[in-house]
Structures are given as structure tokens and as C-alpha cells.
Design an enzyme around this catalytic site. Sequence first.
Site, PDB file in Angstrom:
ATOM      1  N   SER A 132       0.829  -1.200   0.000  1.00  0.00           N
ATOM      2  CA  SER A 132       0.000   0.000   0.000  1.00  0.00           C
ATOM      3  C   SER A 132       0.865   1.252   0.000  1.00  0.00           C
ATOM      4  CB  SER A 132      -0.918   0.025   1.227  1.00  0.00           C
ATOM      5  OG  SER A 132      -1.700   1.205   1.239  1.00  0.00           O
ATOM      6  N   LYS A 186      -4.452  -7.003   3.402  1.00  0.00           N
ATOM      7  CA  LYS A 186      -4.477  -5.912   2.412  1.00  0.00           C
ATOM      8  C   LYS A 186      -5.878  -5.695   1.866  1.00  0.00           C
ATOM      9  CE  LYS A 186      -2.759  -2.830  -0.462  1.00  0.00           C
ATOM     10  NZ  LYS A 186      -3.692  -2.691  -1.574  1.00  0.00           N
ATOM     11  N   HIS A 189      -7.691  -3.757   4.442  1.00  0.00           N
ATOM     12  CA  HIS A 189      -7.145  -2.395   4.352  1.00  0.00           C
ATOM     13  C   HIS A 189      -7.877  -1.617   3.262  1.00  0.00           C
ATOM     14  CE1 HIS A 189      -4.546   0.358   2.042  1.00  0.00           C
ATOM     15  NE2 HIS A 189      -3.869   0.612   3.149  1.00  0.00           N
ATOM     16  N   ASN A 190      -8.047  -2.250   2.087  1.00  0.00           N
ATOM     17  CA  ASN A 190      -8.714  -1.571   0.988  1.00  0.00           C
ATOM     18  C   ASN A 190     -10.192  -1.341   1.278  1.00  0.00           C
ATOM     19  OD1 ASN A 190      -6.222  -1.889  -0.169  1.00  0.00           O
ATOM     20  ND2 ASN A 190      -6.981  -2.683  -2.108  1.00  0.00           N
ATOM     21  N   GLU A 193     -10.369   1.619   3.336  1.00  0.00           N
ATOM     22  CA  GLU A 193     -10.085   2.733   2.421  1.00  0.00           C
ATOM     23  C   GLU A 193     -11.354   3.171   1.688  1.00  0.00           C
ATOM     24  OE1 GLU A 193      -7.772   2.803  -1.782  1.00  0.00           O
ATOM     25  OE2 GLU A 193      -6.563   2.134  -0.069  1.00  0.00           O
TER      26      GLU A 193
END
Length: 509
Positions: A132, A186, A189-190, A193
Site C-alpha cells: 500500500s 491488504k 485495508h482496501n 479505504e
Amino acid sequence: MSDTPMDYAFGMIGLGTMGRNLLLNMADHGFAVAGYDKNQKQVDLLGQEGQGKPVKGFMDSKEFVQSIKMPRAIMMLVPAGAIVDSVIAEMTPLLSPGDILIDGGNSHFTDTERRAKELAAKNLHFFGMGVSGGEEGARFGPSMMPGGDAEAYKVMQPVFEAIAAKVDGAPCVAYMGPGAAGHFVKMVHNGIEYGLMELIAETYGVLKTGLGLDNAAIGQVFTQWNEGRLQSFLLDITKDIFAFNAPGTDHLLLDDIKDEARAKGTGKWTSQVAMDLQAPIPTIDTAVSMRDLSKYKELRVQLAAQYGPEAGQLPGNKEEVLRQLEQAFYFSMIMSYAQGMHLLAKASEEYKYDLHLATIAKIWRGGCIIRSAFLNDIFNAFEGNNQLAHLLLDGKVQPLVQGSVGGARSLIAAAVTSGLAVPAYTSALGYFDAFRTARLPSNLIQAQRDYFGAHTYELIGKEGVFHTQWTGLRDKVESPAGPQANQAPATPPVPGTKQSNEEPLNKHL
């Protein structure tokens, strides 16, 4: 740097912006690196940007592989899906037992699990690693989330720790866990986001339509917020967007961009797996849905004309509304992070990842897209108790929530009354209110399910699973024993059979 074989310490497949910048980052830290791409333009760019550095580009896959020291370490940064499999198929015959292959793209975690097993059978090490930070992060210090083959990661650890972003001297990279843990983290995480970006977009709508602020004033609000407790990478770039004019004009480029948001799928994957794990993430779900809804531009224009008038301005003192909006954003931001962390905890349990949420928060504090001042609070919460069932249970997070929820309520109520679309805000508040409700009205849902489908229910303070013959009760005088007289403990009826006073069972829902 010599071009003879066996010179390079690391290889990169895919020399787009991310792959190229990661290689240049490694070269800056003294690592001799090679890159491979089938596009001559990308190879030429690497040569131009890497001039004077220990870096070389290749278009021949065999020459590329042979140029890397054994055991080889090669990373792929190519689009997720079939392309990853095609690259693996191309590279596998050229590799030797003990070589390491790394997928640094946004692959679905189930694909990573499959590929790891397939390559292990060929005596090749493989692990997935989320990266990231965008192009700037890749070039000057990303946040990285490796998982899978722990021994293979140890080989690469000095390289990744050298190129990672640093916070308080600590690198923003750490081993996440076995299997596809790195790509799973990840993905979440997205998802977070997505939630944060939708909240910022809705904030823009409130400032522009609800308060009637011009672009300069909106940019100033984001600038001020970014200097306080809301400090984050996403607000930092947002303030820059509100200062960037379209080339050759006196107006913002933002005003020329179509209001149709695109996505690459990681937010959708987050929502899908959250439903599989029964971990509620409504703010992230809403963000995914709003990107989809935005694509129906023509339909939205038609509905706007049919159902006008458009949203009006918010009532009240402008400064007070801005204060409430700051509180609402802070509150909703906390909820978005909390949903993501709860999902990670559930996944760790289900998939045996043994995730350390404090470590995840720690490496997200620098280099990555969702870095923010609040991640320090998340790190402290889980550092103190890695078994914390939910972020909202933390004693230091509680006053932050209580101090901002009042502003969130006022702002959301005013926005809804004025016709402003703030679905991510409302989902964040609904999530909080539902989770802080000791007794939800969900008992009615269980009664309904048992009525139409004999799906059974549980009773307060009584062991077992129960089913009631509800059909026809409305036409009968209740016996002194009440509905309890019709309860039968828990052997669910056979689908399609009839019981006394009961229609054929419907098991579709």
C-alpha cells in the site's frame, strides 16, 4: 553494474508505476535489481529513471531469470486474476527448486492459498504480500503486508525492511501470518479505504450543497482538519485536490471530473467475505454500493428531474454545523476502522491466521493509503490487549466515541431532513447504535422465521432449540397455558411434511 548472469539480488515482473518504483526504491538502498516486462516502453522507462543505479530491465524472460542470484527472489506486480496465473506458468519452468516467488498485487486471498499449494508441490517458495502507498509510497517507502511462507519471508525481510516507510524508526512491514494472511489483511485495508473515501466524498457534498461553501472554503476546511486529530493521508491529498486547477484554466480540475466512481474489486471482496464470516461492516458495504450507484448517471439525472427539488442547505449557524461535521467525520472514521479490525479478528479465528491487530495497526501508520493519526489509538488499544473483542471496548477509545457521537447525530439528522445523501454517515451511526443495544428486536425475526419456515428459535434462560405450530393461532382462543402449549423442543421438522394445523414447510428463507 555488470550485465553478466548471476549479478542481481532481486527481480521484479511488471514494470508499471508500482513495480518500477519499488525497484528504484530497492536500488536506492544498495540492492542490485532486475526488472522484466513485455512492454518495451516500460523497460525503457526503468532504464531512464534508473540511470546510474544498480538496476536493469529485460524483455526476455529467460535472460531475466538467469540474471538473478540463486536462490532467486522474484516478485510479481501485475493485475490480479488470470494474468498472475499466466505469469506463474511462464516463470515456473525457468525457476529452480528453492527459488522464491512473491505476488505483490491485490490478488484474492483464495487464489493465493491455491497458488501456494501448487508451487509448494514444485519445491518453490511462494507468498502473497499486500503493498500500500501508491506510486509515491512504492518509490519512497510503502507499507507492506507479507504472509504465507515464513522462511521465504525471512530471506526477504532485510530488503523489505530497508525500503518500507518508517514511523518512529520502525519499518512499516511485518509478517502477517500463514497462508494468505498478507493478502487478506491488504483486502481489508482496501475495504477500510473505501469507507473513508466515501465519508470524505459525503463530507464534500455537505460542505458544497448543505453549507453552500465555494471550493476555496472547502479546501480550507480539509486543510484545517488535516492539521488536527483527523490528520490522514486521504485528507492530505484531498486538500491538494482542492488547490489544483485544470491546466490552462482558472477552475479546479475536480469540477471537470465525472461523478462516476470506479473500483477494482477489493472493496467488493471485503464485503463478500465479511458476509461469509458474519462480521458486520455496513459502512464499508455502503461505500461499495455507492460506487456502484454512482455509475447510473443517466438514471440519476432522470430521477433528479422527476423527484426534485434538489437537497437544500442545512439550517443553523454555519460554524456550529462545521463543528458537528468534524465530530461526525471523526466518529464515522472510528466506526470504519472498527469494522475492519473486527473483520480481521473474525478472519484470524476462522482461517487460523493468528493475526496480531496491534502489529497491523502499527505498520499501517506510515506509507499506506489509510494512514492516520487515529491508527496510534488503534495500535495502543490492541497492544494493550491483543484479545480485545472489539475496538469500541477499549477504555481510551470510548471517550473519543462519546465525545463525537452527539455531533454525528445532529449533523446526520439535519442532512437527512434537508435531503442530503449521507449513507455512509448514517450506516456508521446505525452500526454503533445497534452494537450498543443490549436487546435488539431480532427476536421478532426469529419468531417470523419459525412461523413461515419452521426454522426454530432459542429461549431466554432455557436450554435447547424450539419450534411452535404458529399456523391457525390467530383463529383460536389462547389456552391458559398460552403459546408455550404449542412449543416443542428442538427437533426441526422434516422439510415438506405437515404437522397439526400447519401448512407445508417453506425452507427457502
